[in-house]
Design an enzyme around this catalytic site. Structure first.
Site, PDB file in Angstrom:
ATOM      1  N   HIS A   1      -0.419 -23.704 -23.448  1.00  0.00           N
ATOM      2  CA  HIS A   1      -1.638 -24.094 -22.371  1.00  0.00           C
ATOM      3  C   HIS A   1      -2.328 -22.673 -22.225  1.00  0.00           C
ATOM      4  CE1 HIS A   1       1.788 -23.836 -19.534  1.00  0.00           C
ATOM      5  NE2 HIS A   1       0.873 -22.932 -19.104  1.00  0.00           N
TER       6      HIS A   1
ATOM      7  N   ASP B   1       5.080 -26.978 -25.607  1.00  0.00           N
ATOM      8  CA  ASP B   1       4.275 -25.931 -24.708  1.00  0.00           C
ATOM      9  C   ASP B   1       4.650 -24.499 -24.836  1.00  0.00           C
ATOM     10  OD1 ASP B   1       2.329 -25.069 -22.894  1.00  0.00           O
ATOM     11  OD2 ASP B   1       3.391 -25.804 -20.934  1.00  0.00           O
TER      12      ASP B   1
ATOM     13  N   SER C   1       2.980 -18.364 -16.288  1.00  0.00           N
ATOM     14  CA  SER C   1       2.988 -19.010 -17.608  1.00  0.00           C
ATOM     15  C   SER C   1       3.173 -18.308 -18.902  1.00  0.00           C
ATOM     16  CB  SER C   1       1.698 -19.697 -18.019  1.00  0.00           C
ATOM     17  OG  SER C   1       1.698 -21.035 -17.261  1.00  0.00           O
TER      18      SER C   1
END
Length: 586
Positions: free
Chosen positions: A139, A170, A248
């Site tokens: 993402h 992911d 992230s």
């Protein structure tokens, strides 16, 4: 997914000042939930936040990376007996391997599929794994038009290239070709799956400053976890270290300085605090091995069965199954290879020789049990699995080829959506991204239920909808139509958007007759449509009447046409992990 009607917020990436918001929620939160993958449980009111960046949307195996003669990476699951050094602090060299990611995103516009949405920027984290490659979250770089990275203590941003994106897990693999970037770099090595209460350190570039951030905690749980971005169920590590916007893609270290996973999402709720999630090295190595094997990411495989746990003794006795063994097959997806070898009513008692319990769990490490889905996730697409079953009281073993699951309504679309414009009628395949953009209320309950609960009957099947009508005299009377499924063209059932384009091109009749749900007809004169189409496209600033993929020759992937008559949508099903309702997709 364990009955998660999750609120997936994008909290691990930070946004530039041009972004509308600093934190966003996936459709399971601030917007109507993607319930195709989730079953709401009234007893659980929480939200799982993605350490993510999309603006305006809301094992016991050690793994170590080494270089071979061809400078490719190998990832070995079987380093159980490797020597573990004494506990050390996170050294400066480890921190230097963590970089900040700057990404400019240009996402597709699903309402106007011939164009893109406005660009937006975000930041995240990544880390070096050697051979000119870095690892981050999918993402962080999804729909990227430009990706740049910056090392710790450096003021230069280097252009990066996205090599592979794994939506389900992911994870994304990126590379930097500039040799200056790698000068003095020391890539990280992967460590084994941690144990409960092991210390863990999360490193990244969260909001609040431009320098690197380090937070510490412990491993509190390891289990099959709902992945917010990919709407999938894979092994995850739960930790209590703080994971914030911008973390992230950053690594999580053990006390020996080995990377034990990738930070990717957090859990938020009134009943819990400081719960973060890390993608473990077992999942990371699967992604990397997949890329090394195939030169691209092919996905995590699925068995393609809907299962029910068998805790009730009477149920086991009725099906002639030994107590505490097996899970019941409720439905088999027609698109899976298992459709030819498994049947409704079979009881799966083993997978590749590993016994399956009546709660849908299998042995994990020395004294733990984990969801049956974990065994499947360790395989690769194209692998053959041996499934032990009990059918009508008889024990037998069957073999099936595992493949990625075929979704009737995909959760993610890698490229721009397909579209076809005929006489101002705009047709496009239904996707979760389209539903999120348009809003569930615009679809109507019947179509929404079909999108959430129906299964694909054959590979390549799509729900094709009329998304809007570009007003013109040729389509007068139909201007108010929108978001309705087209099921037939001139009497022929539509399999997908490419099939519809092929039928339109081959039409020799006087009229184009589109049949929608509940026998609603739209009839357009063929010659008048041909005359009006160029004007309609020009008036609406549309460069072409169809997406680029629809110019290629149509290939029918449906295979066995007897499956066309199957009605898969009569019985609502969910894609939930085993929970109080006893359901599991595997």
């Amino acid at each position: 997914m364990a009955a998660i009607a999750a609120l997936f917020s994008i909290s691990s990436l930070s946004f530039s000042s041009s972004s509308r918001k600093a934190t966003f929620y996936c459709s399971c939160c601030a917007k109507p939930p993607h319930t195709r993958k989730h079953v709401f449980n009234k007893n659980r009111t929480h939200e799982v936040e993605r350490v993510s960046q999309r603006r305006g949307k809301e094992d016991g195996h050690a793994v170590k990376s080494v270089k071979n003669k061809d400078k490719s990476l190998l990832y070995d699951y079987d380093l159980e007996e490797q020597q573990v050094p004494d506990s050390i602090d996170i050294a400066s060299s480890f921190l230097n391997a963590v970089v900040k990611v700057y990404c400019t995103h240009t996402a597709p516009d699903y309402s106007l599929p011939w164009q893109k949405q406005r660009q937006y920027a975000s930041t995240g984290s990544a880390f070096m794994i050697g051979d000119g490659k870095l690892l981050t979250n999918a993402h962080c770089v999804e729909h990227s038009s430009q990706v740049k990275v910056k090392k710790r203590g450096d003021d230069t941003k280097y252009v990066a290239k996205v090599l592979a994106i794994g939506i389900e897990c992911d994870i994304a693999l990126i590379s930097v070709e500039n040799e200056k970037f790698w000068k003095g770099a020391e890539p990280l090595s992967f460590g084994r799956l941690p144990s409960l209460q092991d210390s863990v350190t999360v490193v990244g570039y969260p909001l609040g400053g431009d320098t690197i951030s380090v937070t510490k905690g412990i491993v509190s749980r390891i289990e099959v976890t709902s992945y917010a971005h990919g709407a999938s169920d894979l092994l995850g590590i739960q930790i209590d270290a703080a994971i914030n916007s911008g973390n992230s893609g950053g690594p999580a270290f053990n006390e020996q300085g080995e990377c034990i996973g990738v930070a990717f999402q957090v859990y938020r709720g009134d009943d819990a605090e400081n719960i973060g999630y890390v993608i473990p090295t077992t999942v990371v190595s699967h992604f990397l091995n997949d890329y090394e094997r195939n030169g691209k990411y092919t996905g995590f495989p699925s068995l393609g069965v809907l299962l029910q746990k068998m805790e009730n003794p009477a149920l086991s006795e009725c099906l002639k199954v030994p107590d505490h063994e097996g899970i019941l097959v409720r439905k088999v997806e027609p698109t899976s290879s298992a459709y030819d070898v498994l049947k409704k009513g079979d009881v799966i008692v083993s997978f590749d020789g590993v016994g399956v319990g009546n709660e849908g769990t299998v042995p994990f490490r020395s004294s733990e049990r984990i969801g049956f889905r974990y065994l499947i996730s360790q395989k690769y697409c194209g692998d053959v699995a041996e499934v032990g079953i009990i059918r009508a009281g008889s024990h037998m073993k069957v073999k099936t080829v595992l493949s990625a699951r075929e979704y009737l309504v995909p959760y993610h679309i890698d490229e721009s959506p397909s579209y076809l414009i005929v006489a101002g009628l705009v047709f496009t395949p239904l996707s979760e991204a389209f539903i999120e953009e348009e809003g569930e209320e615009s679809l109507g309950l019947k179509l929404l239920a079909k999108a959430r609960y129906s299964l694909a009957r054959f590979r390549g099947e799509q729900i094709v909808i009329l998304s809007q009508v570009l007003a013109h005299d040729v389509n007068i009377g139909y201007e108010d139509m929108g978001n309705e499924q087209v099921v037939k063209f001139n009497g022929t059932a539509i399999k997908n958007i490419h099939h519809l384009a092929d039928l339109v091109d081959a039409c020799k009749e006087k009229y184009f007759i589109f049949e929608f749900e509940d026998n609603y007809l739209v009839v357009v004169d063929k010659e008048k449509a041909a005359e009006a189409s160029p004007r309609i496209l020009k008036d609406n600033g549309i460069p072409t009447g169809r997406s680029a993929d629809l110019f290629a020759p149509y290939e029918d992937l449906s295979g066995d046409n007897r499956l066309l008559n199957l009605d898969i949508g009569d019985t609502p099903v969910s894609n939930s992990e085993i929970d109080s309702e006893g359901l599991l997709w595997a």
